[in-house]
Design a protein around this motif. Structure first.
Motif, mmCIF file in Angstrom:
data_model
loop_
_atom_site.group_PDB
_atom_site.id
_atom_site.type_symbol
_atom_site.label_atom_id
_atom_site.label_comp_id
_atom_site.label_asym_id
_atom_site.label_seq_id
_atom_site.Cartn_x
_atom_site.Cartn_y
_atom_site.Cartn_z
ATOM 1 N N GLN A 1 35.441 6.961 41.383
ATOM 2 C CA GLN A 1 34.675 6.715 40.877
ATOM 3 C C GLN A 1 33.814 6.350 40.137
ATOM 4 N N THR B 1 32.654 3.253 37.594
ATOM 5 C CA THR B 1 32.618 1.813 38.150
ATOM 6 C C THR B 1 33.323 0.423 37.267
ATOM 7 N N ILE B 2 34.014 0.327 36.661
ATOM 8 C CA ILE B 2 34.858 -0.340 35.988
ATOM 9 C C ILE B 2 36.363 -0.494 37.385
ATOM 10 N N GLY C 1 35.318 -0.197 40.795
ATOM 11 C CA GLY C 1 34.706 -1.050 41.904
ATOM 12 C C GLY C 1 35.638 -0.851 42.401
ATOM 13 N N GLN D 1 33.713 9.406 33.339
ATOM 14 C CA GLN D 1 32.665 8.253 33.397
ATOM 15 C C GLN D 1 33.905 7.503 31.972
ATOM 16 N N ASN E 1 34.487 -6.324 37.291
ATOM 17 C CA ASN E 1 33.402 -4.973 37.061
ATOM 18 C C ASN E 1 33.510 -4.290 35.476
ATOM 19 N N ARG F 1 29.922 -6.398 34.983
ATOM 20 C CA ARG F 1 29.002 -6.244 35.722
ATOM 21 C C ARG F 1 28.508 -4.617 34.977
ATOM 22 N N GLU F 2 29.629 -3.586 34.457
ATOM 23 C CA GLU F 2 28.714 -2.300 34.075
ATOM 24 C C GLU F 2 28.265 -2.855 32.151
ATOM 25 N N ARG G 1 24.782 -3.834 33.218
ATOM 26 C CA ARG G 1 23.837 -2.439 33.400
ATOM 27 C C ARG G 1 23.479 -1.469 32.289
#
Length: 172
Positions: A24, A26-27, A29, A92, A142, A145-146, A149
């Motif tokens: 789950q 994000t880094i 993914g 998270q 990743n 990208r995070e 965001r």
């Protein structure tokens, strides 16, 4: 707030629960099961009680933290006023941008509940470069990208405060 730095780092053993959480994040993914299993072996866990400081603004970045259970909040203190910036729940992560940027922590993180965190050390991350450069590259992409965001979210918050101040200035 408790600033006890004596926390036992323990190996991860509950593979199924951890693998579900890792999928789950994000880094992480786009990583396949073999890559997640490879990372699992390099991770540990650590526990914090409610109110304990996980790290403080200005501390050296040593880990990427992933919330396995509990909750943590990010604060910045200015002029003796604490501002809550974010909260982190199961699945998270935090600490990754300071670790990658080789910068001191930019905020203080406090356990808001008794919490168990998965930790991935900077040395384990950097060892990936020699062991599996493709996996290392995916994780860095990743994280980038995070970070982008989060920067966009910060821009939105800043715009809100600027517009709010502008409205107040017009009323006065």
């Amino acid at each position: 707030m408790n600033t006890n730095n004596e926390h036992a780092i323990e190996p991860l053993v509950d593979t199924d629960t951890i693998m579900e959480i890792l999928g789950q994040i994000t880094i992480l993914g786009g990583l396949n099961e073999d890559e997640l299993n490879f990372l699992f072996k390099k991770m540990n866990k650590i526990r914090y009680r409610k109110g304990e400081i996980i790290f403080s603004r200005g501390d050296r970045a040593s880990y990427i933290y992933i919330v396995k259970s509990g909750m943590a909040k990010m604060y910045i203190e200015e002029d003796q006023t604490a501002f809550e910036l974010a909260e982190f729940r199961v699945g998270q992560c935090f600490g990754e941008t300071s670790l990658i940027g080789i910068q001191p922590q930019s905020a203080t993180i406090i356990a808001e509940e008794d919490s168990e965190l998965i930790i991935f050390s900077g040395s384990a991350l950097h060892s990936l470069y020699k062991e599996n450069v493709q996996l290392f590259s995916k994780i860095l992409l990743n994280i980038a990208r995070e970070s982008c965001r989060r920067l966009a979210q910060t821009d939105d918050v800043m715009l809100h405060y600027v517009l709010d101040e502008k409205k107040r200035g017009q009323v006065l």
